[in-house]
Design an enzyme around this catalytic site. Structure first.
Site, PDB file in Angstrom:
ATOM      1  N   GLU A  60       9.199   3.382   4.678  1.00 50.18           N
ATOM      2  CA  GLU A  60      10.117   2.299   5.063  1.00 50.18           C
ATOM      3  C   GLU A  60      11.477   2.413   4.390  1.00 50.18           C
ATOM      4  OE1 GLU A  60       6.881   1.847   4.649  1.00 50.18           O
ATOM      5  OE2 GLU A  60       6.226   0.836   6.488  1.00 50.18           O
ATOM      6  N   HIS A 129      -0.845  -9.300   4.582  1.00 47.99           N
ATOM      7  CA  HIS A 129      -0.393  -9.025   5.953  1.00 47.99           C
ATOM      8  C   HIS A 129      -0.059 -10.287   6.740  1.00 47.99           C
ATOM      9  CE1 HIS A 129      -1.717  -5.011   5.118  1.00 47.99           C
ATOM     10  NE2 HIS A 129      -1.561  -4.604   6.353  1.00 47.99           N
TER      11      HIS A 129
END
Ligand SMILES: Cc1ncc(C[n+]2csc(CCOP(=O)(O)OP(=O)(O)O)c2C)c(N)n1
Ligand SMILES: [Mg+2]
Lengths: 334, 364
Positions: A60, A129
Site C-alpha cells: 500500500e 477489518h
C-alpha cells in the site's frame, strides 16, 4: 434515468473518465484479473489494458506513493485500497506526501489523484477489518474527503474527484455497494465541499454521511407517519465541511442528532456538534446528540457486533429522547 | 569509519590519475560546483547560528564530489527526487543560489516562496521534484514518476529517467523495499542512489543494516547494484551515467551506492560528540574538496592562482545569495492560504486561530 447499484455507479464513473481522459489510470491490488475485491473494476482490464488498469503487489505504501509521483507528472491515478483499514499502511504517503506537495512546494505541482476505499463494519469481519477511519483523513488540510450515500452521488462525486487537481479520498461503504438508486443519464459532476439537505423537515435535524445518511432517510420516513418532520442533512463532503448548511438546518429545527459510523470520541459527530454549538447556539432547544459506534475493537460475534454499531433503532430512540426533552408534541408544527 | 565495509570501488585501476582523459574545462567546472556547494553550506551553517535560518538544516559537507558527479550524469530533462540533505543537488540542478538561500531564510523569493524551507527544495522547471523530510518518503513518488514516464514515452537513448537519492539509513525502511520491488516488476527507468556517509544520525550502517554492503540490497528484486567511491567525482558520474543509460534504453532500474564522509554533525545543530577527536581528524583527511583541488593542480589543469580565483568567485556568489535572501521580504499574512488547494471548492477553510466557525451574521 436508470436504476443501478452504487457499485455500478462507481464502475460507470471510472469507465467514462477513462474513456474521456487517457491520463486516468487505475492502480490497486487485484483490480485487474480478479476485477476488484468488490468488483468495481469489472471489465476494465479487458477494455483498457494492463498499463492503465494495473494490478499491484500488496504494498500500500508503495503503490499509493507511486500514484503521488505519477500524479506529479500529469497522470490522474485512481487508486483502490481494498478497505480503509489497509490505508494505514499508506498513511505516510497520504498525509505526509499527497496532502503536502502542492502547498509545501509553493503550488509548483499539483497531485491530482484519487483514493477509493470502502469503510464500514457489520460484516462480521472483526476488529481489524471493520473500521471507519475517515476522520483520520478528514482532519488533514491538503486532502479532500467525500462520502457518497447514493448511487447518483457515488457517480457524480467520483467523477468530480477524478477531475479535481487535489488528492481526493472517496469513502465508499461495504454496506452500500448493493444498494440501488436512480442515476441520471449523461455527465454529472458533484460539487465537492457542499452538504445537501436530502429530506426537508421542520422539527429536528439528523446529520449523516455515507451509510448513516441512508439510515437517517429511512428513519425520517418512519417519523413522518407519526407527525414528526425530520430534516436530513447528508454531509457528502467531510473535507471541506459545509458548516453553513448544517447550521442553517438547525436554525430551522432547533434540534440536532448526528448519526456516524465511526467511534464517538473525536469523531465526525464531535466536529459537527461543536460546529452547531458554536454556529447555531441561539437556535438550539436541546444539546446536540451523537449516535456513534461503541468504543471497542469490534468483536466478531454477531451478538456483540450488532449492539456495538449504531443503527436505525438507536437513532429512533435518540430522536425521541431529544423530542421528549424539548416537550415536543407529535403533530406539532413549528 | 572503523569496521566499515568497503567493497570493490569502481575505477580502482584509474586511481592513480582519475581525471585522465577529461577535458580541462569539465574538470574545472566540477571543481567550481564543488567549491560552490562547500561555500554555500558553510555560509548556510553560519546563517543558522545567526537565526536567519530556522528548523532543521542538513548540509552536504563532505558529499560535494558525490553530488557533483551524480548531477553531471543527469540530463536537464531527467527528474530528481532527494531527501532533505538537498542544497547541493538544487544548486547543481541549476537553481539560482539566491532563491535557494531565500528559501532557507523563509522569504517570498525562495524557490517555493518560503513554504518548504531547507528540507524541501523544489523547482518544477528544472525537474527537481523535491527535497523530502520524511526518511524514505521520496522513494514511492520517485518510483511513480518513473511509472508515468513509461506511460508517456518509449524507451530509448533519448528517453527521460528518474534519479532518486537517499541516505544509507533509508535502506532499512519499508518504502525502500516496496519501491524497489515495484521498479523491478514494472521495469521502471529509475536509478536509486544511496549516499553512504556511514551514519543515519549517529547509528552506523553496520548497526542498522542486515546487509551492510548496501548496493547488494537490490538483490531480492534482481536490481543490479554497484558501489562507487563518492570522493571520486568522475567515478560517481560514470557509474550513474551507465545506470541511467540502462534505465533509459532497457527500462532497468539500478541501485548505486556511493561511499563518502559526513564532515559535520547530522544537522547544523548536532555537535557530533559521539565521534572521537581522532575520528574527526581522520574524516577531515578524507575531505574531497582539497583532494580534488590538489589533483587538478597536480595534473596541470589548475594552478593555485586559478583555484583561488574560483574560490573567490563562489564566495562572492554566495555572499550575493545571502544578501538577496536577506533583502527578500517575509511572506505576507494574507498569503497564508494561497496554496491550500489546487482546485478551489466551496467551504475551503480560511479560519485563522480564534476565528468563529462561521462568519458573524451568517444567518442574517
Ligand atoms: C520516517 C522518519 N523517521 C525518522 C526521521 C528522523 N531522521 C531524520 S534524518 C535521519 C537519519 C537518516 O539517515 P540517512 O538515511 O543515512 O541520511 P543522512 O542524514 O545520513 O543523509 C532520521 C532518523 C525522519 N525524518 N523520518
Ligand atoms: Mg547517512
Amino acid at each position: 434515468m436508470a436504476e443501478i447499484t452504487y457499485r455500478q455507479a462507481l464502475h460507470d464513473a471510472l469507465r467514462e473518465e477513462m474513456t474521456l481522459d487517457p491520463s486516468v489510470i487505475l492502480l490497486g491490488e487485484e483490480i485487474g484479473i480478479f476485477e476488484g475485491s468488490y468488483k468495481i473494476t469489472a471489465g476494465l482490464l479487458a477494455e483498457f489494458g494492463p498499463e492503465r488498469v494495473r494490478d499491484t503487489p500488496i504494498a500500500e505504501e508503495g503503490f499509493v506513493g507511486a500514484a503521488v509521483g505519477a500524479a506529479m507528472l500529469g497522470m490522474r491515478p485512481v487508486v483502490e485500497i481494498m478497505t480503509i483499514n489497509f490505508s494505514l499502511l499508506a498513511i505516510d504517503q497520504i498525509v505526509n506526501h499527497a496532502a503536502k506537495i502542492y502547498g509545501m512546494f509553493g503550488g509548483q505541482t499539483a497531485v491530482p489523484m484519487v483514493i477509493r476505499t470502502p469503510g464500514g463494519g457489520g460484516q462480521q469481519l472483526a476488529a481489524t477489518h471493520s473500521q471507519n477511519l475517515e476522520v483520520w483523513y478528514a482532519h488533514v488540510p491538503g486532502l479532500k474527503v467525500v462520502a457518497p450515500a447514493t448511487p447518483r452521488d457515488a457517480k457524480a462525486m467520483l467523477t468530480a474527484a477524478i477531475r479535481d487537481d487535489d488528492p481526493v479520498i472517496v469513502l465508499e461503504n461495504l454496506a452500500l455497494y448493493n444498494t440501488k438508486g436512480e442515476v441520471p443519464d449523461g455527465e454529472q459532476v458533484a460539487t465537492i465541499g457542499r452538504a445537501q439537505v436530502i429530506k426537508p423537515g421542520t422539527d429536528i435535524t439528523v446529520v449523516g454521511y455515507s451509510r448513516s445518511a441512508v439510515i437517517a432517510l429511512d428513519v425520517a420516513a418512519r417519523f413522518e407517519s407519526e407527525g414528526v418532520s425530520v430534516e436530513v442533512v447528508d454531509l457528502a463532503s467531510l473535507r471541506p465541511l459545509d458548516r453553513e448548511t448544517i447550521c442553517r438546518s438547525v436554525s430551522k429545527t432547533g434540534r440536532a442528532v448526528v448519526l456516524e459510523d465511526d467511534w464517538l470520541t473525536y469523531g465526525i459527530g464531535a466536529e459537527v456538534a461543536a460546529s452547531i454549538a458554536e454556529g447555531a447556539f441561539d437556535y438550539l432547544d436541546a444539546p446536540v446528540r451523537r449516535v456513534a459506534a461503541a468504543e471497542i475493537p469490534l468483536p466478531y460475534a454477531k451478538s456483540l457486533e450488532r449492539i456495538a454499531l449504531p443503527d436505525a433503532d438507536v437513532l429512533v430512540r435518540v430522536i425521541n429522547e431529544v423530542l421528549d426533552a424539548t416537550r415536543f408534541t407529535r403533530g406539532e408544527s413549528r | 569509519m572503523p569496521g566499515r565495509a568497503r567493497g570493490s570501488v569502481k575505477r580502482a585501476a584509474a586511481a592513480a590519475n582519475p581525471t585522465a582523459g577529461e577535458p580541462p574545462e569539465v574538470l574545472i567546472d566540477y571543481y567550481r560546483r564543488m567549491a560552490l556547494i562547500r561555500e554555500f553550506e558553510t555560509r548556510a551553517g553560519e546563517m543558522y547560528t545567526k537565526a536567519k535560518i530556522g528548523g532543521y538544516c542538513h548540509l552536504n559537507l563532505g558529499e560535494e564530489a558525490t553530488v557533483v558527479g551524480l548531477m553531471a550524469a543527469l540530463r536537464p530533462t531527467d527528474y530528481l527526487f532527494t531527501n532533505y540533505r538537498d542544497h547541493g543537488y538544487a544548486l547543481c540542478r541549476g537553481m539560482e543560489p539566491g532563491p535557494v538561500m531565500a528559501e532557507l531564510f523563509g522569504r517570498v523569493d525562495g524557490v517555493s516562496g518560503g513554504r518548504g524551507g531547507s528540507m524541501h527544495l523544489f523547482d518544477v522547471k528544472r525537474r527537481m521534484l523535491g527535497g523530502y523530510g520524511i526518511v524514505g518518503g521520496q522513494l514511492p513518488p520517485a518510483t511513480g514518476a518513473a511509472l508515468a514516464l513509461t506511460l508517456q514515452g518509449e524507451a530509448g537513448p533519448d528517453a527521460d529517467a528518474v534519479m532518486c537519492q537517499m541516505g544509507d539509513g533509508t535502506t532499512n525502511i519499508g518504502a525502500f523495499h516496496e519501491s524497489l520491488n515495484l521498479a523491478a516488476i514494472w521495469h521502471l527507468p529509475i536509478v536509486y542512489v544511496v549516499i553512504n556517509n556511514g551514519l543515519g544520525m549517529a547509528t552506523t550502517v553496520e548497526h542498522a543494516a542486515g546487509e551492510p554492503e548496501l548496493y547488494k540490497r537490490g538483490c531480492s528484486y534482481r536490481i543490479p547494484g554497484e558501489r562507487a567511491d563518492g570522493n571520486d567525482v568522475i567515478a560517481v558520474r560514470e557509474a550513474a551515467t551507465a545506470m541511467l543509460q540502462r534505465a533509459r534504453t532497457e527500462r532497468k532500474p539500478g541501485l548505486l551506492e556511493t561511499m563518502s564522509v559526513r564532515l559535520r554533525g547530522h544537522s547544523v545543530v548536532d555537535p557530533a560528540r559521539y565521534r572521537s577527536r581522532e575520528e574527526t581528524a581522520e574524516l577531515r583527511s578524507r575531505d574531497p574538496l582539497p583532494a580534488f583541488r590538489e589533483q587538478l593542480i597536480g595534473a596541470g589543469v589548475l594552478d593555485a592562482e586559478a583555484a583561488h580565483a574560483i574560490d573567490s568567485a563562489v564566495e562572492r556568489t554566495v555572499a550575493d545569495a545571502v544578501a538577496f535572501a536577506d533583502a527578500s521580504p517575509e511572506p505576507a499574512p494574507d498569503e497564508l492560504f494561497s496554496y491550500a488547494y489546487a482546485t478551489e471548492v466551496p467551504n475551503t477553510p480560511r479560519a485563522m486561530p480564534g476565528d468563529p466557525v462561521l462568519p458573524v451574521g451568517w444567518d442574517d
